[in-house]
Design a protein around this motif. Structure first.
Motif, PDB file in Angstrom:
ATOM      1  N   TYR A  86      14.643   0.577   0.651  1.00 38.39           N
ATOM      2  CA  TYR A  86      16.043   0.959   0.460  1.00 38.39           C
ATOM      3  C   TYR A  86      16.096   2.476   0.294  1.00 38.39           C
ATOM      4  CZ  TYR A  86      20.883  -0.181  -1.102  1.00 38.39           C
ATOM      5  OH  TYR A  86      22.240  -0.342  -1.209  1.00 38.39           O
ATOM      6  N   ALA A  87      16.786   3.145   1.216  1.00 36.39           N
ATOM      7  CA  ALA A  87      17.008   4.585   1.114  1.00 36.39           C
ATOM      8  C   ALA A  87      18.438   4.824   0.659  1.00 36.39           C
ATOM      9  CB  ALA A  87      16.761   5.264   2.460  1.00 36.39           C
ATOM     10  N   ARG A 134      16.254  -0.337  -9.931  1.00 41.50           N
ATOM     11  CA  ARG A 134      16.129  -1.574 -10.688  1.00 41.50           C
ATOM     12  C   ARG A 134      15.903  -2.773  -9.769  1.00 41.50           C
ATOM     13  NH1 ARG A 134      20.975  -2.814 -14.672  1.00 41.50           N
ATOM     14  NH2 ARG A 134      22.003  -3.455 -12.744  1.00 41.50           N
ATOM     15  N   GLU A 135      16.564  -2.800  -8.633  1.00 41.65           N
ATOM     16  CA  GLU A 135      16.479  -3.969  -7.752  1.00 41.65           C
ATOM     17  C   GLU A 135      15.294  -3.900  -6.785  1.00 41.65           C
ATOM     18  OE1 GLU A 135      18.354  -6.459  -8.391  1.00 41.65           O
ATOM     19  OE2 GLU A 135      19.621  -5.384  -9.821  1.00 41.65           O
ATOM     20  N   PHE A 136      14.920  -2.695  -6.331  1.00 40.34           N
ATOM     21  CA  PHE A 136      13.859  -2.564  -5.341  1.00 40.34           C
ATOM     22  C   PHE A 136      12.545  -2.031  -5.907  1.00 40.34           C
ATOM     23  CE2 PHE A 136      16.962  -3.595  -2.264  1.00 40.34           C
ATOM     24  CZ  PHE A 136      16.334  -3.824  -1.052  1.00 40.34           C
ATOM     25  N   GLY A 137      12.601  -1.413  -7.092  1.00 36.83           N
ATOM     26  CA  GLY A 137      11.389  -0.837  -7.660  1.00 36.83           C
ATOM     27  C   GLY A 137      11.071   0.522  -7.045  1.00 36.83           C
ATOM     28  N   THR A 141      11.813   2.389  -2.966  1.00 39.92           N
ATOM     29  CA  THR A 141      13.071   3.132  -3.048  1.00 39.92           C
ATOM     30  C   THR A 141      12.868   4.585  -2.659  1.00 39.92           C
ATOM     31  OG1 THR A 141      13.923   1.707  -4.815  1.00 39.92           O
ATOM     32  CG2 THR A 141      14.929   3.876  -4.586  1.00 39.92           C
ATOM     33  N   LEU A 142      13.661   5.041  -1.705  1.00 36.54           N
ATOM     34  CA  LEU A 142      13.697   6.439  -1.290  1.00 36.54           C
ATOM     35  C   LEU A 142      15.047   7.012  -1.697  1.00 36.54           C
ATOM     36  CD1 LEU A 142      12.460   8.824   0.363  1.00 36.54           C
ATOM     37  CD2 LEU A 142      13.623   7.858   2.374  1.00 36.54           C
ATOM     38  N   ILE A 143      15.025   8.077  -2.490  1.00 35.25           N
ATOM     39  CA  ILE A 143      16.258   8.699  -2.967  1.00 35.25           C
ATOM     40  C   ILE A 143      16.396  10.068  -2.316  1.00 35.25           C
ATOM     41  CG2 ILE A 143      17.482   9.608  -4.973  1.00 35.25           C
ATOM     42  CD1 ILE A 143      16.101   7.446  -6.629  1.00 35.25           C
ATOM     43  N   ALA A 200       7.213   6.534   7.400  1.00 33.16           N
ATOM     44  CA  ALA A 200       5.967   6.921   6.735  1.00 33.16           C
ATOM     45  C   ALA A 200       5.775   6.250   5.381  1.00 33.16           C
ATOM     46  CB  ALA A 200       5.934   8.440   6.571  1.00 33.16           C
ATOM     47  N   GLY A 201       6.776   5.492   4.927  1.00 32.36           N
ATOM     48  CA  GLY A 201       6.658   4.819   3.631  1.00 32.36           C
ATOM     49  C   GLY A 201       6.845   5.721   2.435  1.00 32.36           C
ATOM     50  N   LEU A 202       7.546   6.849   2.607  1.00 32.16           N
ATOM     51  CA  LEU A 202       7.776   7.735   1.464  1.00 32.16           C
ATOM     52  C   LEU A 202       8.697   7.066   0.454  1.00 32.16           C
ATOM     53  CD1 LEU A 202       8.328  11.232   3.161  1.00 32.16           C
ATOM     54  CD2 LEU A 202       6.188  10.156   2.412  1.00 32.16           C
ATOM     55  N   HIS A 203       8.530   7.427  -0.807  1.00 30.37           N
ATOM     56  CA  HIS A 203       9.400   6.900  -1.852  1.00 30.37           C
ATOM     57  C   HIS A 203       9.626   7.978  -2.902  1.00 30.37           C
ATOM     58  CE1 HIS A 203       5.308   6.122  -3.399  1.00 30.37           C
ATOM     59  NE2 HIS A 203       5.859   6.327  -4.588  1.00 30.37           N
ATOM     60  N   GLY A 204      10.561   7.705  -3.798  1.00 27.47           N
ATOM     61  CA  GLY A 204      10.883   8.676  -4.832  1.00 27.47           C
ATOM     62  C   GLY A 204      12.003   9.606  -4.405  1.00 27.47           C
TER      63      GLY A 204
END
Length: 332
Positions: A86-87, A134-137, A141-143, A200-204
């Protein structure tokens, strides 16, 4: 794609489609969806408004919601078992005010409630971030904390206002100095980075805006002159004279903030090293200005683009009269 029919969301949907991705756009129907995408209709604020999303699965979700976080909470909860990542396109407004120059993603944040209805923009965006987390962890999650966003279809029409004003010609109040550094991102460059990041699977969290000084106020308005072919005269006026005339930075002179001010530090001096290190590439300002003007020119007769309020004519005249009376040039 939640949204995906106007400005930033549309840029993402079109870029994904052009890569050959299978794109589903979920929207209320206020704007036509891009060609070549699957369309689902629904209103996230209405009872049973998510019914169209009850079935199906997706590799990724992109969400640009800007109102109450509860709508993001409900959507993320519904999709958490059927979507890989989820982005959420958030905003640099989530940082506690005033945001100092050089602030990175670890800066202090506004308070936000993931279960709240609409309150204020910074709190709403932060609450929505928390809802997705909260829902995706964290790992899914990409913000994307967007800064000033420009380009074709731009809302609320800051660059378009400058283009319209320059195209009208005459003496134009140009807030100085000419070399005032600006920080923005073209919506299409945001879209390209976001899709690469998902791949690329980036998150945060990532501050998503071009590097400080990618262009200047002078280069921006020179580009407006060039693409419109206008014979307008840019009257460069120092910040002190702008303020003395009662003209408001940012709201009445869109995009501009006085260098050295709290506003300029917050809007035009953020740290974007994380995004640059992960592939953000920003096109020249002339390309953004030219393509925005081309979009504006292609609108059907009688269709007005979104426009910022801009400086009232009487205030502009007052500021220009002050300059003529001896306020002095902007020192360029």
């Amino acid at each position: 794609m939640l949204g995906g029919t106007d400005f930033g969301g549309r840029a993402v949907a079109e870029a994904a489609r052009d890569r050959g991705w299978e794109v589903t756009v979920f929207h209320r129907g206020e704007h036509p969806a891009p060609a070549g995408v699957r369309v689902l209709r629904g209103d996230r604020t209405a009872p049973d408004g998510l019914a169209a999303l009850a079935g199906g699965s997706w590799d990724a979700v992109v969400d640009t919601w800007s109102a109450g976080p509860a709508a993001v909470r409900d959507t993320a909860r519904l999709l958490s078992g059927r979507a890989g990542r989820y982005a959420f396109v958030s905003s640099r407004s989530v940082y506690a005010w005033p945001a100092p120059a050089g602030l990175d993603e670890d800066g202090p944040l506004a308070e936000g409630d993931p279960d709240a209805d609409a309150t204020e923009y910074p709190a709403d965006k932060r609450g929505a971030e928390l809802a997705v987390l909260r829902e995706f962890g964290e790992e899914r999650t990409l913000i994307v904390r967007a800064g000033l966003l420009l380009g074709p279809r731009e809302t609320p029409g800051r660059l378009t206002w400058w283009l319209e004003r320059v195209a009208r010609g005459g003496r134009v109040l140009a807030p100085g100095p000419r070399d005032t550094p600006l920080q923005y991102v073209d919506a299409r460059d945001l879209a390209a980075w976001l899709l690469d990041a998902l791949d690329a699977g980036l998150h945060g969290p990532y501050n998503m805006v071009g590097p400080p000084g990618h262009t200047t106020m002078g280069d921006l308005l020179d580009a407006c002159l060039r693409v419109t072919g206008s014979d307008a005269e840019l009257c460069w006026t120092p910040p002190e004279a702008v303020e003395a005339a009662g003209v408001e930075a940012w709201s009445e002179l869109p995009i501009w903030a006085p260098p050295g001010s709290e506003l300029h530090a917050a809007v035009h001096a953020g740290d974007v090293s994380r995004a640059l290190a992960t592939g953000l590439r920003c096109r020249p300002v002339l390309d953004t200005v030219r393509d925005t003007w081309a979009w504006r020119q292609a609108l059907p007769d009688g269709v007005a683009p979104p426009l910022a309020d801009g400086v009232p004519a009487e205030k502009e005249a007052r500021a220009l009269a002050g300059e003529a009376a001896g306020s002095g040039p902007a020192g360029v």
